[in-house]
Design a protein around this motif. Structure first.
Motif, PDB file in Angstrom:
ATOM      1  N   SER A  83       0.866  -1.171   0.000  1.00 28.31           N
ATOM      2  CA  SER A  83       0.000   0.000   0.000  1.00 28.31           C
ATOM      3  C   SER A  83       0.902   1.220   0.000  1.00 28.31           C
ATOM      4  O   SER A  83       1.439   1.612   1.049  1.00 28.31           O
ATOM      5  CB  SER A  83      -0.914   0.001   1.231  1.00 28.31           C
ATOM      6  N   LEU A  84       1.095   1.798  -1.169  1.00 29.08           N
ATOM      7  CA  LEU A  84       2.133   2.811  -1.340  1.00 29.08           C
ATOM      8  C   LEU A  84       1.575   4.133  -1.854  1.00 29.08           C
ATOM      9  O   LEU A  84       2.249   4.867  -2.581  1.00 29.08           O
ATOM     10  CB  LEU A  84       3.210   2.287  -2.286  1.00 29.08           C
ATOM     11  N   GLU A  85       0.368   4.460  -1.480  1.00 26.14           N
ATOM     12  CA  GLU A  85      -0.201   5.737  -1.893  1.00 26.14           C
ATOM     13  C   GLU A  85       0.725   6.886  -1.505  1.00 26.14           C
ATOM     14  O   GLU A  85       1.322   6.885  -0.425  1.00 26.14           O
ATOM     15  CB  GLU A  85      -1.560   5.974  -1.247  1.00 26.14           C
ATOM     16  N   LEU A  88       6.802   7.576  -3.986  1.00 24.04           N
ATOM     17  CA  LEU A  88       7.490   7.343  -5.262  1.00 24.04           C
ATOM     18  C   LEU A  88       7.897   5.881  -5.320  1.00 24.04           C
ATOM     19  O   LEU A  88       8.589   5.382  -4.430  1.00 24.04           O
ATOM     20  CB  LEU A  88       8.718   8.253  -5.354  1.00 24.04           C
ATOM     21  N   VAL A  89       7.439   5.184  -6.363  1.00 21.49           N
ATOM     22  CA  VAL A  89       7.702   3.757  -6.524  1.00 21.49           C
ATOM     23  C   VAL A  89       8.547   3.560  -7.769  1.00 21.49           C
ATOM     24  O   VAL A  89       8.169   3.971  -8.870  1.00 21.49           O
ATOM     25  CB  VAL A  89       6.388   2.957  -6.642  1.00 21.49           C
ATOM     26  N   ILE A  90       9.705   2.910  -7.601  1.00 23.21           N
ATOM     27  CA  ILE A  90      10.652   2.700  -8.692  1.00 23.21           C
ATOM     28  C   ILE A  90      10.801   1.197  -8.901  1.00 23.21           C
ATOM     29  O   ILE A  90      11.271   0.484  -8.017  1.00 23.21           O
ATOM     30  CB  ILE A  90      12.020   3.326  -8.364  1.00 23.21           C
ATOM     31  N   VAL A  99       0.657  -0.047 -15.480  1.00 25.42           N
ATOM     32  CA  VAL A  99      -0.734  -0.208 -15.046  1.00 25.42           C
ATOM     33  C   VAL A  99      -0.830  -1.258 -13.957  1.00 25.42           C
ATOM     34  O   VAL A  99      -1.596  -1.102 -12.994  1.00 25.42           O
ATOM     35  CB  VAL A  99      -1.642  -0.549 -16.251  1.00 25.42           C
ATOM     36  N   ALA A 100      -0.040  -2.327 -14.062  1.00 20.33           N
ATOM     37  CA  ALA A 100      -0.043  -3.355 -13.027  1.00 20.33           C
ATOM     38  C   ALA A 100       0.613  -2.838 -11.745  1.00 20.33           C
ATOM     39  O   ALA A 100       0.167  -3.133 -10.635  1.00 20.33           O
ATOM     40  CB  ALA A 100       0.687  -4.602 -13.522  1.00 20.33           C
ATOM     41  N   LEU A 101       1.672  -2.058 -11.892  1.00 15.67           N
ATOM     42  CA  LEU A 101       2.333  -1.483 -10.728  1.00 15.67           C
ATOM     43  C   LEU A 101       1.402  -0.527  -9.984  1.00 15.67           C
ATOM     44  O   LEU A 101       1.311  -0.551  -8.752  1.00 15.67           O
ATOM     45  CB  LEU A 101       3.597  -0.736 -11.157  1.00 15.67           C
ATOM     46  N   THR A 105       0.123  -1.181  -6.167  1.00 15.92           N
ATOM     47  CA  THR A 105       0.684  -0.312  -5.132  1.00 15.92           C
ATOM     48  C   THR A 105      -0.240   0.851  -4.759  1.00 15.92           C
ATOM     49  O   THR A 105      -0.037   1.484  -3.729  1.00 15.92           O
ATOM     50  CB  THR A 105       2.024   0.283  -5.590  1.00 15.92           C
ATOM     51  N   ARG A 106      -1.195   1.156  -5.643  1.00 19.01           N
ATOM     52  CA  ARG A 106      -2.096   2.299  -5.471  1.00 19.01           C
ATOM     53  C   ARG A 106      -1.345   3.628  -5.458  1.00 19.01           C
ATOM     54  O   ARG A 106      -1.801   4.603  -4.875  1.00 19.01           O
ATOM     55  CB  ARG A 106      -2.961   2.137  -4.222  1.00 19.01           C
ATOM     56  N   SER A 107      -0.194   3.635  -6.103  1.00 16.05           N
ATOM     57  CA  SER A 107       0.553   4.879  -6.271  1.00 16.05           C
ATOM     58  C   SER A 107       0.388   5.367  -7.697  1.00 16.05           C
ATOM     59  O   SER A 107       0.255   4.570  -8.629  1.00 16.05           O
ATOM     60  CB  SER A 107       2.039   4.646  -5.982  1.00 16.05           C
ATOM     61  N   ASP A 108       0.405   6.686  -7.878  1.00 18.49           N
ATOM     62  CA  ASP A 108       0.383   7.238  -9.233  1.00 18.49           C
ATOM     63  C   ASP A 108       1.728   7.879  -9.581  1.00 18.49           C
ATOM     64  O   ASP A 108       1.868   8.540 -10.598  1.00 18.49           O
ATOM     65  CB  ASP A 108      -0.755   8.233  -9.419  1.00 18.49           C
TER      66      ASP A 108
END
Length: 261
Positions: A83-85, A88-90, A99-101, A105-108
């Motif tokens: 749950s990474l709202e 920053l997800v790398i 789209v799957a990431l 993760t629920r991050s944009d």
């Protein structure tokens, strides 16, 4: 009191995650107490950096990290609950689209990147692309992050990341195949394995450095030798006549096809 930890690498004890982590530390981009990685307490690759925090679960990492690097196999990623709202997800994973990431993760704020094995010696080439929600500060951090382990470029879209996964994500593998062929032939001519390997590897390394420093394209270098008319010209012509380019292109196509499936 919550430690000041900003960057977390899930899979940070693997060959790629740890290479990135160690390069980032060596560059000074972050301090050891700003890095947390998932790693076994008995086997971790940060013994030279005692300030790094190693945790055994991604849940523990997520409690303290603000920027998350995913450096695991795609099948391992599918098993994670994240749950990474607002973070920053790398992602360093092949074949896992944005789209799957974003769904998982629920991050944009998503980045897809593909370093290669040369990150271990600070010589990777790393292409990356990002979702529109990244800020200018995000992009600056990502560029500096990957520049710590070599050279990096932001590319236009995911399809280019997929292609470059096949091309530059191969790292030393394709040049190593050429090197092995050259070394094997030298050994059949009575050259000792040690001399053959040293000669070929230094020749390939020197050739790359020469092209970079002269700002010459590979084709310009090839043309220079083709026009010279010496022994190298004969070798190049024979390689080209026996389908050297076609074999390489077929190999890249096969790798690219594997990325897309």
């Amino acid at each position: 009191m919550k430690p000041t930890l900003t960057l977390g690498i899930i899979g940070g004890n693997g060959w790629l995650g740890s290479a990135l982590g160690r390069c980032v530390l060596a560059s000074g981009l972050i301090a050891p107490n700003q890095l947390v990685v998932t790693a076994s307490r008995k086997h971790n690759r940060y013994q030279d950096w005692p300030g790094v925090t190693c945790v055994e679960s991604s849940d523990a990492l997520l409690e303290v990290a603000e920027i998350i690097v995913l450096s695991v196999r795609p099948e391992q990623f599918a098993q994670l609950t994240l749950s990474l709202e607002n973070r920053l997800v790398i992602s360093l994973m092949a074949k896992v689209p944005m789209v799957a990431l974003a769904s998982a993760t629920r991050s944009d704020r998503i980045v897809r990147a593909m370093p290669n094995a040369a990150a271990a010696v600070g010589r990777s080439y790393t292409p990356w692309c990002a979702t529109p929600r990244l800020s200018a500060d995000d992009r600056d951090f990502v560029q500096r992050l990957f520049s710590a382990c070599g050279v990096s470029d932001e590319v236009e879209n995911e399809s280019q990341i997929d292609y470059l996964t096949a091309l530059t994500g191969s790292g030393p593998a394709f040049p190593a195949l050429l090197a092995d062929a050259l070394i094997h032939h030298a050994i059949t001519q009575g050259i000792s394995p040690a001399v053959a390997q040293r000669g070929v590897l230094h020749t390939l390394s020197g050739a790359s450095q020469l092209m970079l420093e002269e700002n010459a394209t590979p084709m310009e270098m090839v043309t220079r030798f083709l026009d010279y008319g010496g022994t190298t010209t004969e070798g190049l012509n024979a390689m080209l006549q026996h389908g050297f380019r076609e074999a390489v292109q077929q190999g890249i196509e096969a790798a690219y096809g594997a990325v897309k499936t």
